[in-house]
Design a protein around this motif. Structure first.
Motif, mmCIF file in Angstrom:
data_model
loop_
_atom_site.group_PDB
_atom_site.id
_atom_site.type_symbol
_atom_site.label_atom_id
_atom_site.label_comp_id
_atom_site.label_asym_id
_atom_site.label_seq_id
_atom_site.Cartn_x
_atom_site.Cartn_y
_atom_site.Cartn_z
ATOM 1 N N PHE A 83 0.852 -1.190 0.000
ATOM 2 C CA PHE A 83 0.000 0.000 0.000
ATOM 3 C C PHE A 83 0.882 1.232 0.000
ATOM 4 O O PHE A 83 2.042 1.192 0.432
ATOM 5 C CB PHE A 83 -0.985 -0.002 1.177
ATOM 6 N N ALA A 84 0.341 2.335 -0.506
ATOM 7 C CA ALA A 84 1.031 3.627 -0.490
ATOM 8 C C ALA A 84 0.461 4.431 0.668
ATOM 9 O O ALA A 84 -0.757 4.436 0.890
ATOM 10 C CB ALA A 84 0.826 4.358 -1.806
ATOM 11 N N ALA A 85 1.354 5.111 1.404
ATOM 12 C CA ALA A 85 0.905 5.772 2.626
ATOM 13 C C ALA A 85 1.719 7.012 2.955
ATOM 14 O O ALA A 85 2.829 7.197 2.463
ATOM 15 C CB ALA A 85 0.995 4.794 3.796
ATOM 16 N N ILE A 86 1.141 7.805 3.817
ATOM 17 C CA ILE A 86 1.834 8.904 4.474
ATOM 18 C C ILE A 86 2.072 8.431 5.902
ATOM 19 O O ILE A 86 1.130 8.037 6.605
ATOM 20 C CB ILE A 86 0.989 10.193 4.462
ATOM 21 N N LEU A 87 3.331 8.436 6.307
ATOM 22 C CA LEU A 87 3.673 8.044 7.674
ATOM 23 C C LEU A 87 3.563 9.265 8.583
ATOM 24 O O LEU A 87 3.731 10.402 8.148
ATOM 25 C CB LEU A 87 5.070 7.437 7.716
ATOM 26 N N LEU A 88 3.295 9.019 9.843
ATOM 27 C CA LEU A 88 3.018 10.093 10.800
ATOM 28 C C LEU A 88 4.202 10.315 11.727
ATOM 29 O O LEU A 88 4.835 9.355 12.172
ATOM 30 C CB LEU A 88 1.794 9.731 11.634
ATOM 31 N N PRO A 89 4.466 11.581 12.070
ATOM 32 C CA PRO A 89 5.516 11.849 13.060
ATOM 33 C C PRO A 89 5.103 11.326 14.444
ATOM 34 O O PRO A 89 3.916 11.260 14.774
ATOM 35 C CB PRO A 89 5.636 13.376 13.063
ATOM 36 N N ALA A 90 6.088 10.981 15.238
ATOM 37 C CA ALA A 90 5.836 10.420 16.571
ATOM 38 C C ALA A 90 4.933 11.298 17.444
ATOM 39 O O ALA A 90 4.035 10.762 18.106
ATOM 40 C CB ALA A 90 7.159 10.125 17.278
ATOM 41 N N LEU B 56 -1.585 7.066 7.213
ATOM 42 C CA LEU B 56 -2.678 7.461 6.326
ATOM 43 C C LEU B 56 -2.483 6.742 4.999
ATOM 44 O O LEU B 56 -1.492 6.983 4.300
ATOM 45 C CB LEU B 56 -2.681 8.976 6.103
ATOM 46 N N THR B 57 -3.395 5.853 4.658
ATOM 47 C CA THR B 57 -3.318 5.140 3.385
ATOM 48 C C THR B 57 -3.732 6.071 2.252
ATOM 49 O O THR B 57 -4.760 6.741 2.334
ATOM 50 C CB THR B 57 -4.229 3.889 3.398
ATOM 51 N N LEU B 58 -2.935 6.076 1.188
ATOM 52 C CA LEU B 58 -3.270 6.809 -0.028
ATOM 53 C C LEU B 58 -3.878 5.877 -1.071
ATOM 54 O O LEU B 58 -4.779 6.270 -1.805
ATOM 55 C CB LEU B 58 -2.025 7.493 -0.607
ATOM 56 N N ALA B 59 -3.352 4.661 -1.162
ATOM 57 C CA ALA B 59 -3.860 3.667 -2.109
ATOM 58 C C ALA B 59 -3.460 2.277 -1.627
ATOM 59 O O ALA B 59 -2.310 2.066 -1.250
ATOM 60 C CB ALA B 59 -3.300 3.915 -3.504
ATOM 61 N N VAL C 221 3.355 17.198 5.311
ATOM 62 C CA VAL C 221 3.621 15.970 4.559
ATOM 63 C C VAL C 221 4.756 16.277 3.593
ATOM 64 O O VAL C 221 4.641 17.186 2.768
ATOM 65 C CB VAL C 221 2.371 15.505 3.786
ATOM 66 N N ASP C 222 5.862 15.553 3.714
ATOM 67 C CA ASP C 222 7.008 15.812 2.840
ATOM 68 C C ASP C 222 7.495 14.565 2.108
ATOM 69 O O ASP C 222 8.506 14.600 1.424
ATOM 70 C CB ASP C 222 8.145 16.465 3.613
ATOM 71 N N CYS C 223 6.752 13.438 2.229
ATOM 72 C CA CYS C 223 7.123 12.239 1.472
ATOM 73 C C CYS C 223 5.943 11.273 1.375
ATOM 74 O O CYS C 223 4.993 11.347 2.150
ATOM 75 C CB CYS C 223 8.338 11.557 2.069
ATOM 76 N N ILE C 224 6.035 10.386 0.384
ATOM 77 C CA ILE C 224 5.079 9.292 0.191
ATOM 78 C C ILE C 224 5.866 7.997 0.338
ATOM 79 O O ILE C 224 7.023 7.926 -0.075
ATOM 80 C CB ILE C 224 4.470 9.275 -1.222
ATOM 81 N N ASN C 225 5.226 6.979 0.878
ATOM 82 C CA ASN C 225 5.906 5.717 1.161
ATOM 83 C C ASN C 225 5.183 4.532 0.547
ATOM 84 O O ASN C 225 3.956 4.483 0.549
ATOM 85 C CB ASN C 225 5.971 5.509 2.675
#
Length: 171
Positions: free
Chosen positions: A4-11, A40-43, A145-149
């Motif tokens: 899955f593609a996601a945005i990871l969250l800061p601690a 946060l899932t993007l796809a 948000v500064d990256c996609i994972n």
């Protein structure tokens, strides 16, 4: 592999989400998302061996960094979540990513994107839920948000683990 593609969250954001989970935990039971799995899932790509195609799609997804703002809590039946405001920047990023993944041959969900962070699955409330308190915890939250994972979902000894496979920095 399950991707899955996601945005990871800061601690610090995840710490606030843990407080929201504690409020839910005090008023019910369920399968609460572990701290390290909050995202946060993007796809959702599902089971695939096309990791390189997914990486290429993410590489081709351009976006400037942007502010992600939390909204109110919500639920889909027994799945309880922290809502995310669907800003024009988040919407454009998610739509470009889905378009790029589709161009790489991925079959993705067609339902409307509702950005959220899963707090608990199979939640069974007892009594009145503290939704107003959870809303107070969430609404001041935001981060850049500064990256996609690209993430891989696996199970190890019955525990759900997410492993980062690729990261793209946003402009």
């Amino acid at each position: 592999m399950r991707l899955f593609a996601a945005i990871l969250l800061p601690a610090p954001i995840k710490e606030q989400l843990l407080q929201a989970q504690e409020l839910l935990r005090a008023h019910g039971s369920g399968n609460f998302t572990r701290f390290e799995n909050l995202h946060l899932t993007l796809a959702f790509l599902g089971e695939t061996q096309q990791e390189e195609a997914a990486i290429q799609a993410i590489r081709n997804t351009d976006s400037a960094s942007f502010l992600l703002q939390f909204s109110q809590p919500g639920n889909f039946d027994h799945l309880y979540w922290a809502g995310i405001t669907l800003s024009p920047a988040l919407s454009a990023l998610q739509e470009r990513l889905v378009r790029n993944l589709s161009a790489q041959g991925f079959s993705l969900e067609t339902r409307q994107y509702v950005p959220h962070i899963t707090l608990c699955r199979n939640y069974r409330p007892v009594g009145n839920l503290p939704l107003a308190e959870i809303k107070e915890l969430l609404q001041p939250l935001s981060f850049t948000v500064d990256c996609i994972n690209l993430m891989e979902s696996t199970h190890n000894n019955g525990q759900l683990l997410y492993c980062q496979r690729f990261q793209k920095e946003l402009l």
